[in-house]
Write a protein that holds these residues in place. Structure first.
Motif, PDB file in Angstrom:
ATOM      1  N   CYS A  95       3.762  -4.613   4.631  1.00 15.76           N
ATOM      2  CA  CYS A  95       2.253  -4.420   4.602  1.00 15.76           C
ATOM      3  C   CYS A  95       0.980  -5.524   5.322  1.00 15.76           C
ATOM      4  O   CYS A  95       1.214  -6.258   4.653  1.00 15.76           O
ATOM      5  CB  CYS A  95       2.651  -4.403   2.900  1.00 15.76           C
ATOM      6  SG  CYS A  95       1.012  -3.321   2.847  1.00 15.76           S
ATOM      7  N   MET A  96       0.228  -4.763   5.907  1.00 14.54           N
ATOM      8  CA  MET A  96      -0.532  -4.959   6.283  1.00 14.54           C
ATOM      9  C   MET A  96      -2.064  -4.548   5.310  1.00 14.54           C
ATOM     10  O   MET A  96      -2.838  -5.722   5.479  1.00 14.54           O
ATOM     11  CB  MET A  96      -1.353  -3.998   7.903  1.00 14.54           C
ATOM     12  CG  MET A  96      -0.338  -4.620   8.591  1.00 14.54           C
ATOM     13  SD  MET A  96       0.508  -6.145   8.866  1.00 14.54           S
ATOM     14  CE  MET A  96      -1.278  -6.665  10.206  1.00 14.54           C
ATOM     15  N   CYS A 121       0.697  -1.132   0.223  1.00 13.21           N
ATOM     16  CA  CYS A 121       0.026  -0.198  -0.397  1.00 13.21           C
ATOM     17  C   CYS A 121       0.674   1.254  -0.128  1.00 13.21           C
ATOM     18  O   CYS A 121       0.605   2.334  -0.389  1.00 13.21           O
ATOM     19  CB  CYS A 121      -0.979  -0.433   1.327  1.00 13.21           C
ATOM     20  SG  CYS A 121       0.102   0.438   2.785  1.00 13.21           S
ATOM     21  N   GLY A 122       1.815   1.175   0.594  1.00  8.66           N
ATOM     22  CA  GLY A 122       2.711   2.682   0.649  1.00  8.66           C
ATOM     23  C   GLY A 122       2.656   3.261   1.424  1.00  8.66           C
ATOM     24  O   GLY A 122       3.336   4.310   2.137  1.00  8.66           O
ATOM     25  N   VAL A 123       1.607   3.170   2.368  1.00  3.33           N
ATOM     26  CA  VAL A 123       1.140   4.395   3.609  1.00  3.33           C
ATOM     27  C   VAL A 123       1.135   3.743   4.946  1.00  3.33           C
ATOM     28  O   VAL A 123       0.279   4.635   5.554  1.00  3.33           O
ATOM     29  CB  VAL A 123       0.130   4.897   2.932  1.00  3.33           C
ATOM     30  CG1 VAL A 123       0.063   5.982   1.896  1.00  3.33           C
ATOM     31  CG2 VAL A 123      -0.639   3.626   2.814  1.00  3.33           C
ATOM     32  N   CYS A 124       0.472   2.491   4.734  1.00  2.00           N
ATOM     33  CA  CYS A 124       0.616   2.013   6.596  1.00  2.00           C
ATOM     34  C   CYS A 124       2.121   1.933   7.224  1.00  2.00           C
ATOM     35  O   CYS A 124       2.877   2.203   6.678  1.00  2.00           O
ATOM     36  CB  CYS A 124       0.348   0.120   6.090  1.00  2.00           C
ATOM     37  SG  CYS A 124       1.594  -0.612   5.579  1.00  2.00           S
ATOM     38  N   CYS A 168       4.761   0.324   6.023  1.00  2.80           N
ATOM     39  CA  CYS A 168       5.703   0.168   4.776  1.00  2.80           C
ATOM     40  C   CYS A 168       6.039   1.979   4.728  1.00  2.80           C
ATOM     41  O   CYS A 168       7.633   1.874   4.468  1.00  2.80           O
ATOM     42  CB  CYS A 168       4.077   0.264   2.844  1.00  2.80           C
ATOM     43  SG  CYS A 168       3.393  -0.626   2.948  1.00  2.80           S
TER      44      CYS A 168
HETATM   45 ZN   LIG Z   1       1.715  -1.306   3.715  1.00  2.00          ZN
END
Ligand SMILES: [Zn+2]
Ligand SMILES: [Zn+2]
Length: 344
Positions: free
Chosen positions: A109-110, A95-98, A101
């Motif tokens: 990554c969740m 996702c790049g945002v959790c 990440c």
């Molecule tokens: Zn993530």
């Protein structure tokens, strides 16, 4: 295009016509698939065993998460991958945002989606992948060998997690592709002896002997310790790595583990395992789980495969056209084959 897909949350797979993926979006590449391996996960998805319910929302979805390909188009903002580059793709789309990440641990990554599970994968002529997931492969590594990269990263991670040290005696439980790769990476880490156990698994144990591991046991009709004793093999191991997914083997594995030894679990288990925790404590043993590898592991595994392509080819029992996928799945399930590659 022809694609092997999961159409509904019921047992079965379908070889059918699927729409072509079209032009890649920003940060994406369009890949022409070279080869894609059939994995135990694919067999579970085909049989619709418990644990894959989350992929229902993605159906119809093209399976295949172990693939190699060639970049045929690059989306906006992709500069590192020229058209024509041969690559393998890490199937985890993150996702790049959790928190994981953002903390640089994208393997944790969740909110990840797996290509070939939660979005389209490699059992088709083409797929779109995030450019950041792609790792270039050298010319010496052909498409089928390159498609071994994903499962071999799982094996390298298991050996790293187990902390195999030079001189260790290692027992690998489960002689499938993951067990085969674990044996290879344990040996590369300096293990003095690697013993591999399987049950009613003659073909895959023969593959291990061809790979240069003479110490194999088949536990059909007897216990693991009984099979080891009958073969004159050690009864204590510094490290045990489990890649069979059989819960009943976990207490047996702990009995074979040395004081302060490490048991690493890689199999996917349909039921809980029963273990004697007091024995675990008094023997000062550890149990660790191992799953997917960080992206840093991928170039190391590619170099490992490229260093001895002739030996690595033994991991592949056959390569067949995608059109023959349904029969190939049946052979993979029967354990008469090790890794089967589908060639779209
Ligand atoms: Zn993530
Ligand atoms: Zn796999």
């Amino acid at each position: 295009m022809l694609a092997l897909r999961k159409l509904a949350p019921t047992p079965g797979i379908a070889l059918c016509d699927a729409p072509e993926p079209g032009a890649p979006g920003p940060g994406e590449v369009l890949l022409a698939i070279g080869a894609a391996g059939i994995c135990g996960t694919d067999l579970h998805i085909a049989d619709w065993t418990a644990g894959y319910e989350a992929m229902t929302a993605a159906m119809p979805v093209t399976l295949g998460h172990e693939f190699s390909g060639r970049v045929v188009a690059a989306g906006a903002g992709v500069s590192a991958l020229a058209v024509g580059t041969r690559v393998v793709a890490r199937p985890s789309v993150v996702c790049g945002v959790c928190a994981s990440c953002r903390g640089g641990r994208s393997q944790d990554c969740m909110a990840r989606t797996g290509m070939g599970v939660g979005c389209n994968g490699g059992f088709a002529a083409q797929v779109v992948a995030p450019a950041e997931n792609c790792v270039a492969v050298p010319d010496g590594l052909d498409d089928a060998l390159a498609a071994l990269t994903e499962p071999m990263t799982v094996c390298a991670e298991a050996v790293d997690t187990a902390g195999v040290q030079p001189g260790d005696t290692v027992l690998v439980i489960g002689p499938g592709t993951i067990g085969q790769g674990i044996a290879l990476f344990a040996q590369a880490a300096g293990a003095a002896r690697v013993v591999i156990a399987g049950r009613d698994d003659a073909a895959r144990l023969a593959t291990l002997r061809a790979l240069g591991f003479p110490d194999t046991v088949d536990t059909a009709g007897r216990s693991l310790s009984g099979a080891l004793a009958a073969a004159g093999l050690p009864s204590r191991f510094d490290v045990v790595i489990e890649a069979a997914g059989v819960p009943a083997l976990v207490p047996e594995a702990l009995e074979l583990l040395a004081l302060r030894g490490v048991l690493t679990i890689c199999g996917i288990h349909a039921r809980p395992a029963m273990i004697d925790l007091t024995k675990l404590v008094r023997r000062h043993q550890q149990i660790r789980g191992s799953y997917r590898a960080p992206l840093e592991t991928w170039p190391r595994v590619i170099a490992f495969l490229a260093a001895d392509p002739q030996r690595m080819r033994l991991l592949i029992s056959e390569a067949v056209p995608l059109a023959d996928a349904v029969a190939a799945f049946a052979r993979a399930k029967s354990r008469t084959a090790s890794k089967i590659m589908l060639l779209p």
